[in-house]
Design an enzyme around this catalytic site. Sequence first.
Site, PDB file in Angstrom:
ATOM      1  N   ASN A   1       0.878  -1.174   0.000  1.00  0.00           N
ATOM      2  CA  ASN A   1       0.000   0.000   0.000  1.00  0.00           C
ATOM      3  C   ASN A   1       0.914   1.222   0.000  1.00  0.00           C
ATOM      4  OD1 ASN A   1      -1.820   2.043   0.474  1.00  0.00           O
ATOM      5  ND2 ASN A   1      -2.337   1.403   2.570  1.00  0.00           N
ATOM      6  N   TRP A   2       1.046   1.812  -1.175  1.00  0.00           N
ATOM      7  CA  TRP A   2       1.988   2.938  -1.288  1.00  0.00           C
ATOM      8  C   TRP A   2       1.464   4.211  -0.629  1.00  0.00           C
ATOM      9  CZ3 TRP A   2       4.229   2.911  -7.012  1.00  0.00           C
ATOM     10  CH2 TRP A   2       5.015   1.764  -7.170  1.00  0.00           C
ATOM     11  N   LYS A   3       0.169   4.234  -0.330  1.00  0.00           N
ATOM     12  CA  LYS A   3      -0.472   5.437   0.238  1.00  0.00           C
ATOM     13  C   LYS A   3      -0.206   6.638  -0.684  1.00  0.00           C
ATOM     14  CE  LYS A   3      -0.213   3.311   4.724  1.00  0.00           C
ATOM     15  NZ  LYS A   3      -0.245   3.436   6.163  1.00  0.00           N
TER      16      LYS A   3
ATOM     17  N   HIS B   1      -9.756   1.578   4.609  1.00  0.00           N
ATOM     18  CA  HIS B   1      -8.490   1.722   5.343  1.00  0.00           C
ATOM     19  C   HIS B   1      -8.704   2.675   6.517  1.00  0.00           C
ATOM     20  CE1 HIS B   1      -4.389   2.796   6.338  1.00  0.00           C
ATOM     21  NE2 HIS B   1      -4.015   1.691   5.718  1.00  0.00           N
TER      22      HIS B   1
ATOM     23  N   GLU C   1      -7.013   4.999   7.687  1.00  0.00           N
ATOM     24  CA  GLU C   1      -6.716   6.407   7.409  1.00  0.00           C
ATOM     25  C   GLU C   1      -7.908   7.083   6.742  1.00  0.00           C
ATOM     26  OE1 GLU C   1      -3.027   5.691   5.385  1.00  0.00           O
ATOM     27  OE2 GLU C   1      -2.092   5.165   7.290  1.00  0.00           O
TER      28      GLU C   1
ATOM     29  N   GLU D   1      -5.894  -4.757  10.472  1.00  0.00           N
ATOM     30  CA  GLU D   1      -4.885  -3.717  10.669  1.00  0.00           C
ATOM     31  C   GLU D   1      -5.175  -2.944  11.951  1.00  0.00           C
ATOM     32  OE1 GLU D   1      -2.783  -2.624   6.760  1.00  0.00           O
ATOM     33  OE2 GLU D   1      -4.455  -1.271   7.022  1.00  0.00           O
TER      34      GLU D   1
ATOM     35  N   GLY E   1       2.047   2.336  10.687  1.00  0.00           N
ATOM     36  CA  GLY E   1       3.022   3.400  10.523  1.00  0.00           C
ATOM     37  C   GLY E   1       3.720   3.794  11.812  1.00  0.00           C
TER      38      GLY E   1
ATOM     39  N   SER F   1       2.919  -2.127  10.307  1.00  0.00           N
ATOM     40  CA  SER F   1       4.363  -2.227  10.552  1.00  0.00           C
ATOM     41  C   SER F   1       4.933  -3.617  10.263  1.00  0.00           C
ATOM     42  CB  SER F   1       4.709  -1.788  11.977  1.00  0.00           C
ATOM     43  OG  SER F   1       4.337  -0.428  12.175  1.00  0.00           O
TER      44      SER F   1
ATOM     45  N   GLY G   1       2.586  -1.068   4.254  1.00  0.00           N
ATOM     46  CA  GLY G   1       2.724   0.346   3.922  1.00  0.00           C
ATOM     47  C   GLY G   1       4.189   0.730   3.760  1.00  0.00           C
ATOM     48  N   GLY G   2       4.773   1.245   4.832  1.00  0.00           N
ATOM     49  CA  GLY G   2       6.145   1.770   4.800  1.00  0.00           C
ATOM     50  C   GLY G   2       7.152   0.839   4.135  1.00  0.00           C
TER      51      GLY G   2
END
Length: 256
Positions: free
Chosen positions: A13-15, A99, A101, A171, A177, A217, A238-239
């Site tokens: 997930n590149w966001k 998600h 966010e 999640e 993150g 994470s 993500g990261g």
Amino acid sequence: MNRRYRKTIIAGNWKMNMTATEARGLFDELKPMISKAKWCEVVLCVPFVDIPLMRRLLKDSRVTVGAQNMHHEPSGAYTGEVSAAMLKDLGVKYVILGHSERRAYCGETDSLVNKKVLLALQTGLRPIVCVGESLEQREKNLTLDYVALQVKSALAGVPVEKLRQIVFAYEPIWAIGTGRTATAEQAAEVNTAIRTIIRKMYGARAARSITIQYGGSMNAKNAEELLAQFDVDGGLIGGAALKASEFAAIIQAANQ
Ligand code: PGA
């Protein structure tokens, strides 16, 4: 993981990261590494504007392209929005829905997420539905109840024959993150609980074949232990998906 009954899916997930120029650079680094993914499906959920480029670059690979959101109405006067049909037409296979966010910053509710799930399925997109509790909810011992509510409302009106198209991603919000990962036991407990809910709603066969990822994470160091859990069928990353070597190491962990 349980490869006998269900697919392991590693999704990046590149966001809101990666211009098209940067995406090309990351792809060049990733290319030699991801071709080795034999046992799991690899998906890159990229920003809308990177989709055509990534589809082109990944054309001859087994890596598929996903989106990170879509609108809940099929089309119309919704300035600035992107529809399910537009994604489908570009060759997108998966779409992340709900998600945390988007729930937090864009006010997405369970019922809105359900609308999106139904529209995605109708359009032929596979939803990756995100669920997960806040730290406060975990500390109050509300995790399983809260996640159950999210899962049930996401699935309202979904017929059993469409269920297999859905992927869930557990999640925990406090792990996203933050560098603070759920322990393998915590991830396993919630993923197993999600499968139990689905079993009660749709029966054992349907529950056995649904992919339930963990996200929050996940990285090269903890992936193996998380993925070793019977009910953890992959990751939403993500990261660590923004670094070729980290992401490749997670894919490798899923291929063991
Ligand atoms: P993270 O993000 O891996 O950076 O924690 C996961 C996600 O939000 O899907």
